[in-house]
Design an enzyme around this catalytic site. Structure first.
Site, PDB file in Angstrom:
ATOM      1  CG  ASP A 110      -0.275   0.387   2.490  1.00  0.00           C
ATOM      2  OD1 ASP A 110       0.795  -0.172   2.779  1.00  0.00           O
ATOM      3  OD2 ASP A 110      -0.801   1.250   3.203  1.00  0.00           O
ATOM      4  CB  SER A 111       1.115   4.207   0.633  1.00  0.00           C
ATOM      5  OG  SER A 111       1.567   5.535   0.546  1.00  0.00           O
ATOM      6  CB  ALA A 112       5.929   4.069   0.019  1.00  0.00           C
TER       7      ALA A 112
END
Length: 195
Positions: free
Chosen positions: A177-179
């Site tokens: 998730d995200s980075a």
């Protein structure tokens, strides 16, 4: 008696202003908007601390007692392996690499909601989940987090490791998730390019 509400209101206003105010460069237009946004993010982080998620984790441990969790290393990179309960002898399981978010500077997949989600995914999908604890900024700089994730993925995809965990090499995925989603995409591209 009317003095108490006034004193309370003044103290509350001063406390709010103290919490919201952050020094900003003079060049920023409408700094109060940035200060309020920052205060909102900080308040959210205070409300949703790791301690609150630990309740969630312990709840999942009770619901999924069969998930085996091991903290080991893959190619020198710390990982947490989630193995689903034994079952379906003779059938190979899925494998999943997971990379947590946090802007390459924060977070750990061993704590809070990440741990709870990985337990749930392992149990419900009969999947061996490998959560990578890649090194973070400021101790390291780009591309070290990516290289950590790539090294762990290559180790995970070795025939010996796949056999050890009874994983079908045709059913291995990456996620994050995200980075961590960025890392997952980069690792998937590199692994597909070299195979």
């Amino acid at each position: 008696m009317r003095l108490k509400p006034v004193v309370f209101t003044v103290l509350l206003t001063v406390a709010f202003a103290y919490y919201v105010y952050i020094p900003l460069p003079d060049a920023i237009q409408e700094p109060w908007k940035l200060m309020l946004l920052d205060a909102g993010f900080r308040a959210t982080m205070h409300l949703v601390r790791e301690e609150m998620f630990s309740i969630l984790v312990h709840g999942f441990e009770g619901v999924m007692p069969g998930v085996k969790v091991s903290d080991i290393t893959f190619a020198g990179i710390p990982v947490r392996v989630y193995e689903p309960p034994a079952g379906g002898e003779g059938h190979l399981r899925r494998g999943l690499m997971f990379y947590h978010g946090g802007g390459w500077a924060l977070g750990s997949a061993k704590k809070g909601s990440y741990d709870a989600i990985n337990r749930m995914v392992s149990d419900e999908l009969n999947t061996v989940v490998v959560s990578v604890e890649y090194r973070l900024y400021p101790e390291v700089h780009f591309p070290v987090p990516y290289l950590d994730c790539l090294a762990a993925a290559k180790h995970f995809l070795s025939p010996e490791v796949l056999a050890k965990y009874a994983i079908d090499p045709e059913r291995v995925g990456v996620s994050g998730d995200s980075a961590g989603g960025n890392l997952a995409a980069a690792v998937a591209q590199e692994v597909n390019t070299n195979n």
